[in-house]
Design a protein around this motif. Sequence first.
Motif, PDB file in Angstrom:
ATOM      1  N   LEU B 120       0.868  -1.177   0.000  1.00 29.65           N
ATOM      2  CA  LEU B 120       0.000   0.000   0.000  1.00 29.65           C
ATOM      3  C   LEU B 120       0.898   1.218   0.000  1.00 29.65           C
ATOM      4  O   LEU B 120       1.494   1.552   1.019  1.00 29.65           O
ATOM      5  N   GLY B 121       0.998   1.861  -1.148  1.00 30.39           N
ATOM      6  CA  GLY B 121       1.975   2.931  -1.266  1.00 30.39           C
ATOM      7  C   GLY B 121       3.347   2.314  -1.043  1.00 30.39           C
ATOM      8  O   GLY B 121       3.713   1.352  -1.719  1.00 30.39           O
ATOM      9  N   ARG B 123       4.194   1.014   1.869  1.00 24.33           N
ATOM     10  CA  ARG B 123       4.091   0.142   3.036  1.00 24.33           C
ATOM     11  C   ARG B 123       3.799  -1.286   2.620  1.00 24.33           C
ATOM     12  O   ARG B 123       2.947  -1.528   1.781  1.00 24.33           O
ATOM     13  N   VAL B 125       2.103  -4.534   3.842  1.00 24.40           N
ATOM     14  CA  VAL B 125       1.172  -4.948   4.894  1.00 24.40           C
ATOM     15  C   VAL B 125       0.701  -6.368   4.628  1.00 24.40           C
ATOM     16  O   VAL B 125       0.934  -6.933   3.546  1.00 24.40           O
ATOM     17  N   GLU B 126       0.070  -6.936   5.632  1.00 29.16           N
ATOM     18  CA  GLU B 126      -0.485  -8.286   5.499  1.00 29.16           C
ATOM     19  C   GLU B 126      -1.914  -8.319   6.039  1.00 29.16           C
ATOM     20  O   GLU B 126      -2.215  -7.685   7.048  1.00 29.16           O
ATOM     21  N   PHE B 136     -11.015  -4.899   2.719  1.00 30.18           N
ATOM     22  CA  PHE B 136     -10.190  -4.171   1.747  1.00 30.18           C
ATOM     23  C   PHE B 136     -10.626  -4.435   0.303  1.00 30.18           C
ATOM     24  O   PHE B 136     -10.883  -3.504  -0.453  1.00 30.18           O
ATOM     25  N   ASN B 140     -13.032  -1.767  -1.832  1.00 29.29           N
ATOM     26  CA  ASN B 140     -12.328  -1.160  -2.955  1.00 29.29           C
ATOM     27  C   ASN B 140     -13.063  -1.392  -4.266  1.00 29.29           C
ATOM     28  O   ASN B 140     -13.221  -0.481  -5.087  1.00 29.29           O
TER      29      ASN B 140
END
Lengths: 171, 171
Positions: B120-121, B123, B125-126, B136, B140
């Motif tokens: 994300l950008g 970052r 993440v998990e 998510f 979205n």
Amino acid sequence: MSVSIHQAAVPAILQILDSLSAIIDKAAAHCEARKIDPAVLISYRLAPDMYAFARQIQVTTDQAKGITARLAGVEMPSLPDVETSFDELKARIAKVADFVKSLPAAEFEGAEARTIPMKLGSREVEFTGADYLFGFGLPNFYFHAAAAYDILRHAGVAVGKRDFLGAIPIR
Amino acid sequence: MSVSIHQAAVPAILQILDSLSAIIDKAAAHCEARKIDPAVLISYRLAPDMYAFARQIQVTTDQAKGITARLAGVEMPSLPDVETSFDELKARIAKVADFVKSLPAAEFEGAEARTIPMKLGSREVEFTGADYLFGFGLPNFYFHAAAAYDILRHAGVAVGKRDFLGAIPIR
């Protein structure tokens, strides 16, 4: 190996309710900074025959309580559509979030197979709980939530997709 | 008593992909009837710094393939963002729908607990599979699908919520 109806419905609905509340804060700040009467944004709409912002929030919250109450098999609270300020809209969202949180997860057990009767216009229809949630309830909920967002976005409020998604459930 | 990740994700995504394809038909008919260059609607947007209609459809379809490929644990097809006509956008939707349909339900088994890594950008993440889908992926997907709808609605195309919901899964 699967997910419960509670797990599928409740956290996602609460996530978006929270994000809409925070988006309303941004709309209120926008009005304050630009000396815009909040009533303008509250009654703003994307087309003359489309719901205004306040109504989009009202319907989104109606979907939130309707989806969860129907799946939990409980009565849903009545909420008159009377909000005319950002604070009142936020209070409505908070009231619905409290209702959603008050429903015990156990009440949703077996909801996927429960018969959900609905009146669509003049038609009486039936869904299974799972089909109702994924094929009608959530699409409806997101439809109105996104419309509320899109109205503000179109009106110039500085919001982005991250505001809409809110607190995404990363590990 | 619960639902599978396949049951939660696949029919709902296909339902909205179908509805977007039908909505594009209405947009094309609107252009034809009003002598509007389709390129106008394809590049229409609700705010100058918001995605145009074509991009909303591209991202919605990217979400559809991304969600289902990640949950099924398979490679997702690459789709260059090159569509400049209603027919090309419909072809993209059809291609993604075919991909989604091609994934065997068995591939989704256990996906609720699978680790889904995302960037994300900047970052990393998990998510767990279930959190990814409900917190998510679907938000979205609906966010961009509804934006595509709202753009056309704002532009005067005669569409309503039933067009967005498409073929709801009543019994």
